[in-house]
Write a protein that holds these residues in place. Sequence first.
Motif, PDB file in Angstrom:
ATOM      1  N   VAL A 321       0.832  -1.207   0.000  1.00 15.39           N
ATOM      2  CA  VAL A 321       0.000   0.000   0.000  1.00 15.39           C
ATOM      3  C   VAL A 321       0.871   1.263   0.000  1.00 15.39           C
ATOM      4  CG1 VAL A 321      -1.782   1.296   1.228  1.00 15.39           C
ATOM      5  CG2 VAL A 321      -1.891  -1.201   1.161  1.00 15.39           C
ATOM      6  N   LEU A 322       1.838   1.340   0.925  1.00 17.28           N
ATOM      7  CA  LEU A 322       2.711   2.521   0.980  1.00 17.28           C
ATOM      8  C   LEU A 322       3.924   2.398   0.058  1.00 17.28           C
ATOM      9  CD1 LEU A 322       2.744   3.460   4.795  1.00 17.28           C
ATOM     10  CD2 LEU A 322       1.194   4.215   2.975  1.00 17.28           C
ATOM     11  N   ARG A 323       4.154   1.209  -0.497  1.00 16.31           N
ATOM     12  CA  ARG A 323       5.221   0.955  -1.471  1.00 16.31           C
ATOM     13  C   ARG A 323       6.620   1.205  -0.895  1.00 16.31           C
ATOM     14  NH1 ARG A 323       2.629  -2.095  -4.700  1.00 16.31           N
ATOM     15  NH2 ARG A 323       4.209  -1.777  -6.323  1.00 16.31           N
ATOM     16  N   LEU A 324       6.829   0.856   0.376  1.00 17.80           N
ATOM     17  CA  LEU A 324       8.156   0.954   0.973  1.00 17.80           C
ATOM     18  C   LEU A 324       9.025  -0.222   0.528  1.00 17.80           C
ATOM     19  CD1 LEU A 324       7.513   2.023   4.685  1.00 17.80           C
ATOM     20  CD2 LEU A 324       7.949   3.477   2.709  1.00 17.80           C
ATOM     21  N   SER A 325      10.324  -0.017   0.519  1.00 13.82           N
ATOM     22  CA  SER A 325      11.245  -1.091   0.164  1.00 13.82           C
ATOM     23  C   SER A 325      11.341  -2.089   1.315  1.00 13.82           C
ATOM     24  CB  SER A 325      12.641  -0.505  -0.096  1.00 13.82           C
ATOM     25  OG  SER A 325      13.195   0.013   1.106  1.00 13.82           O
ATOM     26  N   PRO A 326      11.801  -3.311   1.038  1.00 17.10           N
ATOM     27  CA  PRO A 326      11.989  -4.282   2.120  1.00 17.10           C
ATOM     28  C   PRO A 326      12.931  -3.768   3.207  1.00 17.10           C
ATOM     29  CG  PRO A 326      12.059  -5.386   0.007  1.00 17.10           C
ATOM     30  CD  PRO A 326      12.019  -3.916  -0.283  1.00 17.10           C
ATOM     31  N   PHE A 327      13.963  -3.013   2.824  1.00 16.91           N
ATOM     32  CA  PHE A 327      14.897  -2.504   3.816  1.00 16.91           C
ATOM     33  C   PHE A 327      14.216  -1.530   4.776  1.00 16.91           C
ATOM     34  CE2 PHE A 327      17.984   0.779   5.119  1.00 16.91           C
ATOM     35  CZ  PHE A 327      18.851  -0.015   5.844  1.00 16.91           C
ATOM     36  N   LEU A 328      13.427  -0.570   4.240  1.00 18.56           N
ATOM     37  CA  LEU A 328      12.730   0.378   5.103  1.00 18.56           C
ATOM     38  C   LEU A 328      11.662  -0.320   5.938  1.00 18.56           C
ATOM     39  CD1 LEU A 328      12.316   3.455   2.715  1.00 18.56           C
ATOM     40  CD2 LEU A 328      13.888   3.195   4.648  1.00 18.56           C
ATOM     41  N   THR A 329      11.024  -1.328   5.361  1.00 23.36           N
ATOM     42  CA  THR A 329      10.058  -2.107   6.132  1.00 23.36           C
ATOM     43  C   THR A 329      10.746  -2.792   7.310  1.00 23.36           C
ATOM     44  OG1 THR A 329       8.727  -2.506   4.148  1.00 23.36           O
ATOM     45  CG2 THR A 329       8.381  -3.992   6.011  1.00 23.36           C
ATOM     46  N   GLY A 330      11.936  -3.315   7.065  1.00 22.31           N
ATOM     47  CA  GLY A 330      12.693  -3.936   8.141  1.00 22.31           C
ATOM     48  C   GLY A 330      13.051  -2.953   9.245  1.00 22.31           C
ATOM     49  N   LEU A 331      13.338  -1.693   8.881  1.00 20.85           N
ATOM     50  CA  LEU A 331      13.649  -0.682   9.880  1.00 20.85           C
ATOM     51  C   LEU A 331      12.459  -0.397  10.787  1.00 20.85           C
ATOM     52  CD1 LEU A 331      15.812   1.941   7.948  1.00 20.85           C
ATOM     53  CD2 LEU A 331      16.572   0.149   9.515  1.00 20.85           C
ATOM     54  N   VAL A 332      11.256  -0.413  10.207  1.00 18.80           N
ATOM     55  CA  VAL A 332      10.053  -0.216  11.026  1.00 18.80           C
ATOM     56  C   VAL A 332       9.982  -1.290  12.107  1.00 18.80           C
ATOM     57  CG1 VAL A 332       7.524  -0.271  11.020  1.00 18.80           C
ATOM     58  CG2 VAL A 332       8.755   0.966   9.216  1.00 18.80           C
ATOM     59  N   PHE A 333      10.231  -2.513  11.719  1.00 20.72           N
ATOM     60  CA  PHE A 333      10.175  -3.593  12.704  1.00 20.72           C
ATOM     61  C   PHE A 333      11.420  -3.609  13.591  1.00 20.72           C
ATOM     62  CE2 PHE A 333       7.301  -5.087   9.318  1.00 20.72           C
ATOM     63  CZ  PHE A 333       6.155  -5.188  10.077  1.00 20.72           C
ATOM     64  N   GLY A 334      12.483  -2.924  13.154  1.00 19.41           N
ATOM     65  CA  GLY A 334      13.624  -2.747  14.033  1.00 19.41           C
ATOM     66  C   GLY A 334      13.274  -1.897  15.244  1.00 19.41           C
ATOM     67  N   THR A 379      -4.374   4.971   2.807  1.00 20.01           N
ATOM     68  CA  THR A 379      -3.615   4.617   1.608  1.00 20.01           C
ATOM     69  C   THR A 379      -2.500   5.619   1.309  1.00 20.01           C
ATOM     70  OG1 THR A 379      -5.272   5.771   0.260  1.00 20.01           O
ATOM     71  CG2 THR A 379      -5.538   3.395   0.530  1.00 20.01           C
ATOM     72  N   GLY A 380      -2.695   6.890   1.713  1.00 19.53           N
ATOM     73  CA  GLY A 380      -1.692   7.902   1.417  1.00 19.53           C
ATOM     74  C   GLY A 380      -0.742   8.167   2.560  1.00 19.53           C
ATOM     75  N   SER A 381      -1.141   7.813   3.759  1.00 22.65           N
ATOM     76  CA  SER A 381      -0.311   8.039   4.937  1.00 22.65           C
ATOM     77  C   SER A 381      -0.620   6.949   5.962  1.00 22.65           C
ATOM     78  CB  SER A 381      -0.592   9.417   5.548  1.00 22.65           C
ATOM     79  OG  SER A 381      -1.939   9.506   5.969  1.00 22.65           O
ATOM     80  N   GLY A 382       0.218   6.863   6.961  1.00 23.68           N
ATOM     81  CA  GLY A 382      -0.013   5.848   7.988  1.00 23.68           C
ATOM     82  C   GLY A 382       1.260   5.231   8.486  1.00 23.68           C
ATOM     83  N   LEU A 383       2.414   5.689   7.949  1.00 24.21           N
ATOM     84  CA  LEU A 383       3.681   5.104   8.355  1.00 24.21           C
ATOM     85  C   LEU A 383       3.920   5.286   9.852  1.00 24.21           C
ATOM     86  CD1 LEU A 383       6.441   3.823   7.853  1.00 24.21           C
ATOM     87  CD2 LEU A 383       7.289   6.084   7.165  1.00 24.21           C
ATOM     88  N   TRP A 384       3.703   6.510  10.354  1.00 19.99           N
ATOM     89  CA  TRP A 384       3.969   6.769  11.766  1.00 19.99           C
ATOM     90  C   TRP A 384       2.977   6.050  12.667  1.00 19.99           C
ATOM     91  CZ3 TRP A 384       8.489   8.284  13.152  1.00 19.99           C
ATOM     92  CH2 TRP A 384       9.267   9.047  12.275  1.00 19.99           C
ATOM     93  N   LEU A 385       1.725   5.943  12.217  1.00 17.67           N
ATOM     94  CA  LEU A 385       0.746   5.196  13.004  1.00 17.67           C
ATOM     95  C   LEU A 385       1.121   3.721  13.046  1.00 17.67           C
ATOM     96  CD1 LEU A 385      -1.889   4.917  14.557  1.00 17.67           C
ATOM     97  CD2 LEU A 385      -3.110   4.793  12.361  1.00 17.67           C
ATOM     98  N   LEU A 462      -5.986  -2.413   1.532  1.00 15.54           N
ATOM     99  CA  LEU A 462      -6.153  -1.776   2.832  1.00 15.54           C
ATOM    100  C   LEU A 462      -7.440  -2.239   3.506  1.00 15.54           C
ATOM    101  CD1 LEU A 462      -5.178   0.260   4.930  1.00 15.54           C
ATOM    102  CD2 LEU A 462      -6.395   2.046   3.656  1.00 15.54           C
ATOM    103  N   GLY A 463      -8.507  -2.410   2.726  1.00 15.29           N
ATOM    104  CA  GLY A 463      -9.772  -2.877   3.303  1.00 15.29           C
ATOM    105  C   GLY A 463      -9.651  -4.269   3.901  1.00 15.29           C
ATOM    106  N   GLY A 464      -8.958  -5.177   3.212  1.00 15.51           N
ATOM    107  CA  GLY A 464      -8.762  -6.516   3.743  1.00 15.51           C
ATOM    108  C   GLY A 464      -7.892  -6.522   4.982  1.00 15.51           C
ATOM    109  N   ILE A 465      -6.850  -5.686   4.967  1.00 18.60           N
ATOM    110  CA  ILE A 465      -5.965  -5.594   6.131  1.00 18.60           C
ATOM    111  C   ILE A 465      -6.727  -5.079   7.347  1.00 18.60           C
ATOM    112  CG2 ILE A 465      -4.005  -4.294   7.068  1.00 18.60           C
ATOM    113  CD1 ILE A 465      -2.738  -4.493   4.263  1.00 18.60           C
ATOM    114  N   LYS A 466      -7.558  -4.060   7.142  1.00 22.82           N
ATOM    115  CA  LYS A 466      -8.310  -3.488   8.266  1.00 22.82           C
ATOM    116  C   LYS A 466      -9.307  -4.487   8.848  1.00 22.82           C
ATOM    117  CE  LYS A 466      -8.140   1.488   7.426  1.00 22.82           C
ATOM    118  NZ  LYS A 466      -8.949   2.710   7.263  1.00 22.82           N
TER     119      LYS A 466
END
Length: 496
Positions: A321-334, A379-385, A462-466
């Motif tokens: 949905v946010l189209r982040l790379s695997p590396f940035l996704t990994g940082l979120v979970f870091g 869909t346009g924001s939500g990274l910080w949440l 996003l609807g399925g995830i929610k």
Amino acid sequence: MPITDSTAAPDTPAGAAPAPAAPDAAPAGARMTRRAQLILLLLCGAQFIIALDFSILNVALPVLGRDLGMDQADLQWAVTAFALPSGGFLLLAGRIADLFGRRRLFLVGLGVFTAASVLAALAWSPAVFLAGRALQGLGAAVIVPTGMSLLTTTFAEGPQRERALGVSGTVLSMGFTIGMVLGGVLTDALGWRSTMGLLSVAGVAVLVGAPLLLTESRHPERPRIDVPGAVTVTGGLLSLIYALSTAAEQGFGRPDVLVALLAGVGLLAAFVVVESRAAQPLVSLPMLRRRTVAWGNLAGLTTFAMMSTVVFLLTLYLQEVLRLSPFLTGLVFGVQGVVSAFAGLVAPRVIGRLGARRTLLTGLLIQAGCTAALLGLGTGSGLWLALTGVALGSLGHLWAIISYGVTATSGVPDAEQGLATGLVTSSQQVGITIGIPLLSAVASAHIAALRADGSGFAQATLGGIKLALGLDAALLAVVALLVAAGLRTVRTTRRG
């Protein structure tokens, strides 16, 4: 009536003598000796390796598939081949360790896991790789319950055990999170084989230290194995895990999935009947009737199932949905891993102040509330949440993990600690296994329905995830209420 904690098991008869301490058991109120600290480091190291193995390969799967010539549809077996034996043989391994020696079985499990990691790293075909993964899972099925029972018999009930379980729970959670980040880094830099090579090197390190620190447990009676119980519970768990793991990728409509589900349920039902009649059962039904054991393990299964699902769904959200790379996704979970480490460090103090039961309920409710907050993702924001929600939810998750381990093993004699910790670790493994297939199937079906109605890809996803996140939060809240009622009944009965 408030829920309070107690170091004695609620169902222990009045006046019963306490279980004798293990030879190396640390006194409940004393500081850890240097030897005890080294034993804790060693056992947590083993748990860390197993947790790492659960996630380190996920990012590497596409590269692995191309290298070994595995079809996309067959990549799920890289995960399933490990999950089947690691979940299916846990109870049997825990009981064998009780009877024949925990140290001996722990070393055997480490040896199998390390050799299997080498085989997987050197694999020249899909069949060889999957055989290595299956043997890794078999080794993990031995390491996890024996390592946990060695921990609970080394550290006496009370602050010592709470602290040790706090460290163990933190390491377990961090291993899963670090594996997601480390898998991507190693795969990009050195290739997918390096992920398996890292596990083999770590396994050797623990295998060298274990004989120097661990002493053997002894069983006072001549051991006997409950063969019918072992066959039914192992077959039931294997069938159930196969069905749910396969359904996560292929859906529940496949004939083999339906047959495996029915077989799993039938074998587990037969297991209960067998255990009620066995002279020396694999699982003592009176132990399962201990409210702390029953409600503690229900809470543990739920918190693992629901948090593993949140991690999966947020990975999907961040990348699709946010189209982040695997590396940035990994940082979120870091960030999640850092918060988990903090939560594990403070958990023993929280348990000391609130008691294990209140901490357990608080952790479940925090996890439920943070999961519900993720329904605000867009869909346009939500990274910080997403980052804040999963991090704070992990704080509650760690508190729930550690306090359910304390609750479910308190008051259990040392001779049955392998069984008790086998139940605890089975709850972990089954929870991790069933959460993602069940809720991802719900999400996938809703995504397909929204796409059929004309919704765009991102909006439908996003609807399925929610929808799945909403069910996740609701299940946590319901189980928290059930556990609260069950443990409150314990205190009411004891006071009455």
